[in-house]
Structures are given as C-alpha cells and as structure tokens.
Scaffold this active site. Structure first.
Site, short mmCIF file in Angstrom:
data_model
loop_
_atom_site.label_atom_id
_atom_site.label_comp_id
_atom_site.label_asym_id
_atom_site.label_seq_id
_atom_site.Cartn_x
_atom_site.Cartn_y
_atom_site.Cartn_z
CB CYS A 475 -0.93 -0.01 1.22
SG CYS A 475 -1.93 1.30 1.28
CD GLN A 483 -2.06 13.75 -3.70
OE1 GLN A 483 -2.28 14.70 -4.48
NE2 GLN A 483 -2.43 12.57 -2.92
N GLY A 486 7.04 15.10 -5.36
CA GLY A 486 7.95 14.08 -5.67
C GLY A 486 8.08 12.90 -4.62
CE1 TYR A 487 8.88 15.01 0.13
CE2 TYR A 487 6.79 15.87 0.53
CZ TYR A 487 8.09 16.03 0.61
OH TYR A 487 8.80 17.11 1.16
CD GLU A 509 -1.18 -6.86 -2.27
OE1 GLU A 509 -2.17 -7.50 -1.97
OE2 GLU A 509 -0.37 -6.24 -1.47
CB SER A 513 -5.37 2.42 -7.09
OG SER A 513 -4.10 3.16 -6.83
#
Length: 622
Positions: A475, A483, A486-487, A509, A513
């Site tokens: 996750c 946001q 570049g994180y 995984e 999304s």
C-alpha cells in the site's frame, strides 16, 4: 568448393542477438539497439566457422543456412523498399516546387497551421514540439524563442562538466535553458514548492533580482532542545484557558462540596435528612478537628454512602447513547465529504467514507495529531491532546535521513495502535484499502519531514513480512496536502532500494489503483531512461542487466518499453529505439527524487536460501 571457402573466410564480428533461442525466459534475451554510430553491416549476424557444414555433413544443414541467409537478405531489401515507398508517397503529395513541411522528430507529425511552431536543434537540426512532446511550460517556450541557439535532449550537455546528462537529479534553467547534473548544478531559486516547478540558475536570479537559496543547514541529531517547547495552537479565543492550577483545584473542591451538600439535603443518603442548622453545626464541628490537626472519621462514614451519580441517571445516559450512536452507522448520517485537519493549518477533503466508529464516522470534521495520529472529532479535544502528547516522531527505527527527510520502519505487531490509525487515515483516500485492523503481518515505512517541532508524516508504504509473491510494496499513500512534491516516487524508490539490499527483484502488489499505476509509470520511465542514456553507446542491452541495475522485474521492464514505444520486432530481432526515441525524451521525464543507498541504515532479515547477487532472485523459491 569455392562456395565453402567463401563461407570459411567469414569471421564472427559480433555476438548473436539472442544467447539462447530455446529459452523462454525474457531476462536472458539481448536486445539490439539502433545506435547511429554503429554501421548496419556490423550489427548483422554472421555465421561462425563451426556452423559451416563440411563436405561430409548432410545437405539439410547447408540448405538451412542458405535459407536463413536469403531470408535476412529479403528482409533488408523489404525494409529498404518500405522506407523508399514512404518517402515516395510523401513526395507525391507535394506539388512541383513545393517544400515539405518540417516534421517533429519525436511524434513524427508534420507542422500544421493550427499547431505550435516547431523548435529546431542547433546541432542536429531536428524539430520538436516544445509543449506537446518536450512538455515545456509557457515561460520556457517564450524564452527559447529569444535565444540564438537551443539544444535538444539528445544533444544537450552539462554546462559545467560538458558531459552527457543521465542522472535523475538534473536541473534545467527556465530562462537561459541550460542544463546541469545534480552534482554540478549551481545555487538557484525555486519559486514554488512543487517538484516540477520552474528553476532559475544563479546568473538568471541576479538579472531578475531573485533570492538565491543556499543549501539547507545540516539536520541536528535531535528534532529540538530538551523540554516541551511552548507553542500557540491556532485555535479560537474561546478555547484558550489561562487558568492557574491552584485556582482550578479550588474550583473542583468547591464543586464537590456543593454536590455533597445537595445530596444530603435531598435525602439521597441513608443518614437522616439534616436541617440547615444542623448542617451548619456539623460544618463548624468539622472545622474544629482541622484546627487541632486531628481527623474526624465520623464525617467520612457519614459521606461514604453518598452516590456520585444516581443509577437512574446512569441507565438513562447509557440508553440515550446507544440510541444516538448505533454500532452500525446508517448511510444517511455519513457526510458527503469529511475534512481532515492534519496538524496545524493543513486541511484536506476525504474522498471516500471513513472506517472510524461513531461519533467520528458521521462527524463533518476530523482532527488528527501530526505525530501520534490520534484522531478526534472535536477541536477542543485535539488542543488538550497537544498539551499532553510527548511524541515527536513515529514509534519506530530511523533507517534513512537526507535533505530534511527521514524514513522510519514501524512493525505492525509491535506498534499496533499507530499502524491502525495510519491505515484508517489512508482509508479516507484509497478505495481499495480493506485491511486496517490486521496489521501484525505488515511492516510500515513512514516518510517524514524534519521540522523544528519534530518529524511530521507526509506519506508511507507498507510491505508484507513474508510475501507470497514478489511483492515489495502493498500500500502506498502520500497525503493530499503534500502532493506534487515528488514524495510518491521517493517512496517507490525506497521499496526498490530495500529489495536491492535483500538481493532480490520485486514489484508492487497487483492490481494497482488508477493513481498507483500513474506513479509507477513515471518511476519506471525515469529509471529506464536514465539507464539507456547512460548506456547509449552499447550495441546490445540485456533485460537481465537492466533488472539487476534497477531492481525492476523483467515483465515490468518490457511492459514499460512497449508502453513508451521503445521496443520493436524486426526480422525476428528485438530492436530498442535508443537513438530514435529514448534519447529524445525531455530531461524532465528523467527527473525525480531518489534515495541515496549510502545513507540507508538497514539490514535485511536472514534467510535460509542462498541468494546470488548476479541473478534475479525472487521472494519465494519457485
């Protein structure tokens, strides 16, 4: 005989395109590159002397070699005819004396009247769309028109060391359009906190009177001085209490004595109902032993049976609470979008319904502590929590620190409450987030910004302790208020660097999304472009070498190359468009935040199986 001698004279000049044609593994395939400096005849495969049949060998092998030679000859002729047909078809559309319009070297589209004007490189004379293909902003496009010379991404060199640029930390000035390596770049100015914002070099800052920002000071070993630092939380005046401790204690004692007197007067205790005169006499008698320094046990016995809260009132309160806050929240009570107040001055709107229990589930506002992630629905409770919260960083081990950022490793089995709060916050922004209670089998890597108050969380990614597949990330979340900085790619880069230390390759995984696939597409493109620009002079590129260098699985590498149209199949040979397309991507596609492997303080868990650093090891033995 003469035919055999001519074949024997031919010597091998290059390696075959594919090491093992019978192998179905894609990581053993060598891909031929379209290097412009290598002649075509040198790239063609030539037979070895051992492959040439002798007089005593069967004629089937001789015929097979002849057929393969004729097939390659026909393929080369067909390619030449196809190219000539395209040029002829383009010339036929032109009238007599008409000049062909310029064509973009990246998208292969001609210049149209409604499109933007193409830019021409000073060195290679190639044309590009500045906004559509190179993704230049309006300010940069305007400044390029004023310059006398401009270099395309394939010809640009570092203005300091004059070497080819292939690092992810490159910078490009928005005024003079010069580019530098990240290590060679001078001090400059960022007008915005966004990672992809404009940047001005020192010379352009002086001409425009911009302030040149120096490098940040070294981060201290501790977030702040010892002791609690006084801070004024941004709350309303009605929530600020300037009450002394002694005064507050006196008020509480008076309230308790008043309640006791009222209970005695209303006959709520087993003792006889006292009259006002008897109560005053008892008060006077109670004052005498206090004056003499003695305690009166009769007063304690007399007030021992006085209940603080009546049973009827308690039952009524419990019943009302069950009716008001049912265990299963109704859909009608859920607000359209909750507001998450994270820390001080940072507010973001939740996208999906929260998984909190009542009363947080139906509350329009959620207030969360930026250090311990304690969440409440009242601002007063958050203010009280701030005064007693002692946490200044996530409850885990710090494994990385660089440039004002730090990573913490938090075990879900050890810090269960913190990890559950982290998952509940991520449920507000991730629709596919389902597990937020069972966190014992996961490890959380939390990214924090180092401030004067402490380590403030900006994002995290989780990973299974014993993954069933090659999953190195389960996750991923970046808080909406931070946001476009570049994180996201930095978190992805950390997951691959941990896989590098484990001597494995991995992938996220699945299924990903919508926002997750965009983040990974950008990271994979940046990693592959940096690798291809660094190995631009190589005639052949091996998928296995790319996977070991980037720690990306071969399947993801091939999918990204096909998505960016960098790989083609011609004559049974996979050709990588390094010079025709890969080197023409803008430098902004290579630019991203990355993790310095030398500053990671982390050790992989011991494993029983032997891992070869020269192989693409998986997380489970197949």
């Amino acid at each position: 005989m003469g035919k055999r001698i001519d074949r024997a004279v031919t010597k091998p000049e290059t390696k075959p395109e594919i090491k093992n044609r019978k192998s179905s593994q894609i990581n053993t395939i060598e891909i031929q590159t379209d290097n412009a400096t290598t002649p075509r005849r040198k790239l063609a495969r030539k037979h070895n002397i051992e492959d040439t049949p002798l007089n005593g060998e069967p004629a089937a092998k001789r015929n097979r070699l002849e057929n393969s030679t004729d097939r390659r000859r026909k393929t080369s002729v067909a390619e030449k005819e196809t190219g000539e047909e395209e040029n002829t078809r383009r010339r036929r559309t032109l009238k007599h004396g008409e000049v062909a319009p310029p064509q973009c070297s990246f998208c292969k589209e001609e210049q149209k009247s409604e499109d933007e004007e193409l830019l021409s490189c000073t060195t290679c004379k190639a044309y590009y769309h500045p906004g559509k293909c190179l993704r230049y902003k309006d300010e940069l496009k305007t400044n390029i028109r004023k310059l006398k010379e401009w270099f395309c991404p394939r010809c640009v060199l570092c203005s300091s060391c004059e070497r080819f640029i292939s690092d992810p930390s490159n910078v490009e000035c928005s005024v003079c359009c010069r580019a530098w390596h990240g290590t060679c770049a001078p001090k400059g100015h960022y007008p915005s906190i966004d990672f992809d914002s404009a940047w001005y070099c020192g010379a352009c800052c002086r001409s425009r009177n911009f302030r040149i920002y120096d490098s940040p000071p070294p981060t201290p070993s501790r977030p702040g001085p010892k002791g609690r630092k006084s801070r004024a939380p941004p709350v309303e005046d009605s929530l600020r209490f300037d009450c002394d401790v002694d005064e507050l204690t006196d008020l509480i004692n008076r309230r308790d004595s008043t309640m006791d007197a009222l209970n005695i007067e209303n006959g709520l205790s087993k003792s006889a109902t006292p009259s006002p005169l008897s109560s005053t006499q008892n008060n006077k008698q109670d004052e005498k032993p206090r004056m003499n320094g003695k305690t009166d046990n009769s007063c304690k016995k007399k007030n021992a049976n006085i209940p603080l809260v009546l049973k009827e009132d308690s039952d009524l309160y419990d019943g009302s609470r069950k009716m008001a806050y049912s265990s299963k929240p109704s859909s009608s009570v859920v607000p359209t979008g909750q507001l998450l107040h994270f820390g001080t001055g940072k507010v973001c709107k939740a996208i999906y319904a929260s998984a909190y229990e009542e009363p947080l589930h139906s509350a329009p506002n959620l207030y969360s502590c930026k250090f311990c992630l304690h969440t409440t629905h009242l601002k007063e409770n958050l203010v009280i929590h701030w005064d007693h919260c002692t946490a200044k960083h996530p409850p885990g081990n710090e494994i990385y620190r660089d440039d004002g950022l730090a990573f913490f490793e938090v075990d879900g089995a050890v810090q269960k409450k913190y990890c559950q709060d982290l998952c509940l916050i991520s449920k507000l922004f991730i629709a596919s987030k389902t597990l937020y209670a069972e966190v014992e089998t996961f490890i959380f890597y939390v990214l924090c910004e180092i401030t004067t108050e402490g380590y403030v969380i900006v994002g995290y990614f989780s990973k299974e302790k014993n993954p069933s597949k090659n999953n190195n990330l389960s996750c991923l979340l970046v808080l909406p208020m931070v946001q476009k900085m570049g994180y996201g790619r930095l978190l992805i880069d950390m997951s691959y660097e941990l896989s590098r230390i484990e001597l494995r390759v991995g992938h996220p995984e699945h299924p990903l999304s919508d926002l997750g696939i965009l983040a990974y597409r950008g990271y994979w493109r940046s990693s592959l472009l940096c690798y291809l620009r660094e190995h631009r002079k190589f005639d052949r590129v091996n998928i296995k070498d790319i996977s070991l260098a980037t720690r990306i699985t071969p399947v993801d590498i091939v999918n990204q190359l096909m998505f960016d149209k960098l790989i083609t199949l011609k004559g049974g040979v996979y050709t990588l468009k390094t010079g025709k397309r890969a080197l023409k991507f803008p430098l902004s596609q290579c630019r991203r935040r990355f993790v310095d492997p030398k500053k990671i303080i982390w050790r992989a868990r011991p494993t029983k199986e032997y891992l070869d650093p020269t192989k693409c090891n998986s997380y489970v033995s197949v």
